[in-house]
Write a protein that holds these residues in place. Structure first.
Motif, PDB file in Angstrom:
ATOM      1  N   ASP A   1       0.829  -1.205   0.000  1.00  0.00           N
ATOM      2  CA  ASP A   1       0.000   0.000   0.000  1.00  0.00           C
ATOM      3  C   ASP A   1       0.866   1.260   0.000  1.00  0.00           C
ATOM      4  O   ASP A   1       0.558   2.252   0.675  1.00  0.00           O
ATOM      5  CB  ASP A   1      -0.954   0.012   1.206  1.00  0.00           C
TER       6      ASP A   1
ATOM      7  N   VAL B   1       2.224   4.667  -1.094  1.00  0.00           N
ATOM      8  CA  VAL B   1       1.821   5.855  -1.837  1.00  0.00           C
ATOM      9  C   VAL B   1       3.058   6.738  -2.020  1.00  0.00           C
ATOM     10  O   VAL B   1       3.691   7.149  -1.049  1.00  0.00           O
ATOM     11  CB  VAL B   1       0.716   6.636  -1.102  1.00  0.00           C
TER      12      VAL B   1
ATOM     13  N   PRO C   1      -1.597   5.743  -7.416  1.00  0.00           N
ATOM     14  CA  PRO C   1      -2.358   5.016  -6.395  1.00  0.00           C
ATOM     15  C   PRO C   1      -1.435   4.222  -5.475  1.00  0.00           C
ATOM     16  O   PRO C   1      -0.241   4.075  -5.750  1.00  0.00           O
ATOM     17  CB  PRO C   1      -3.225   4.073  -7.242  1.00  0.00           C
ATOM     18  N   PRO C   2      -1.972   3.676  -4.382  1.00  0.00           N
ATOM     19  CA  PRO C   2      -1.152   2.786  -3.531  1.00  0.00           C
ATOM     20  C   PRO C   2      -0.698   1.567  -4.325  1.00  0.00           C
ATOM     21  O   PRO C   2      -1.461   1.019  -5.129  1.00  0.00           O
ATOM     22  CB  PRO C   2      -2.123   2.386  -2.411  1.00  0.00           C
TER      23      PRO C   2
END
Length: 336
Positions: A267, A269, A274-275
């Motif tokens: 995840d 960033v 996006p992540p």
């Protein structure tokens, strides 16, 4: 939108017994060649002298204090005028490193830079800027910040600046090196349109020969500073094809969990995008692919500790860490 007259005879480039040396190392060794074709490739291994050859044509080899040069380099334009590089015949050079050729903060101003140096009238400059921007294909607005361009976009920006100048000689040093396949095709198409529209002499240093098949007429191969082959592009390029390479094997999705990974993100960033959750398995080659501007280099630089992450996790295997704690952005340069 014409930038030059395509019916004009392209400039002729003449090398007579040219030798160039820096720090007592000979880069070009007794080069004698006449380049009169409109589309020419300069090929050879890294360090063979190709970029120095282009710099010599552009007249940017530097002063006598930076190196020595013997022999003569001459450009002859369509009127029969003969001069050394760096004078009245406009020569445009697109460098291999995209970051080293961005001048202005805005895209439009950057394309206009060469025209301004040639003292074109203001209305003529912006007509040329618009035409050049259209020639390099889909791009960004004139006011777009150059600092937000990807490496490939910067390469196309530099090409647009050369086109806008109306350069009689266009020199490209590996122009597709930082482009994704689609972007590389766009640049080759733009260069083809440039040659047809302007009538400029095109000299390209390139390793990706297949991308230029059908566009380039002649190839000159340089090795250890000397010309070792000269002839039709397809014939000379064929001599340098590498064959018999091992085939890559695909890894099944999820085959490498964090226990088998050398590096991974969860995840994550970065500055934009996006992540991203990605795992790089140990003991394997991994290709990160995608269009220019998708965030490939930003993700890699963040994983490598060169850019701070906005949020998310970066994982580094113990055999890579070698006892260093924390995320890579906090590591000292020696630890990185």
């Amino acid at each position: 939108t014409s930038l030059m007259n395509s019916s004009v005879t392209p400039p002729i480039i003449q090398f007579d017994n040219v030798t160039v040396a820096f720090d007592e190392r000979t880069i070009l060794n007794d080069i004698s060649v006449t380049l009169s074709e409109r589309r020419i490739a300069i090929i050879g291994a890294n360090g063979s002298g190709k970029s120095t050859f282009l710099a010599a044509i552009a007249g940017v080899l530097g002063s006598d204090e930076e190196g020595t040069r013997t022999g003569e380099i001459l450009l002859e334009d369509s009127t029969g005028a003969v001069e050394e590089p760096g004078h009245s015949i406009p020569v445009g050079l697109v460098l291999q490193d995209p970051d080293s050729q961005v001048i202005s903060a805005r895209v439009g101003d950057d394309i206009a830079f060469g025209c301004e140096n040639l003292a074109y009238p203001r209305e003529e400059i912006w007509r040329r800027v618009a035409a050049a921007k259209d020639l390099v294909g889909p791009f960004v607005d004139m006011d777009f910040p150059t600092e937000r361009l990807s490496g490939g976009q910067k390469q196309r920006l530099a090409l647009a600046g050369v086109i806008a100048m109306g350069a009689g000689v266009v020199l490209l040093d590996e122009p597709t090196a930082n482009l994704d396949p689609a972007g590389a095709r766009d640049v080759v198409r733009a260069v083809s349109a440039l040659v047809e529209e302007t009538g400029a002499t095109l000299v390209v240093v390139e390793h990706q020969h297949t991308a230029w098949e059908g566009l380039l007429d002649r190839a000159v191969e340089i090795a250890h500073g000397r010309i070792v082959a000269d002839g039709p592009f397809e014939q000379i390029a064929r001599r340098r094809r590498v064959e018999g390479l091992p085939q890559a094997r695909e890894l099944d999705d999820g085959a490498a969990g964090e226990g088998d990974a050398a590096l991974w993100s969860k995840d994550l960033v970065t500055r934009f995008g996006p992540p991203r959750t990605i795992s790089l398995p140990a003991g394997a080659s991994t290709v990160i692919t995608g269009p220019n501007g998708a965030g490939k280099s930003t993700w890699l630089m963040t994983m490598a500790g060169l850019l701070p992450a906005i949020s998310g996790e970066i994982g580094v295997a113990d055999f890579v860490r070698r006892g260093v704690k924390g995320p890579p952005i906090r590591w000292k340069s020696r630890e990185l």
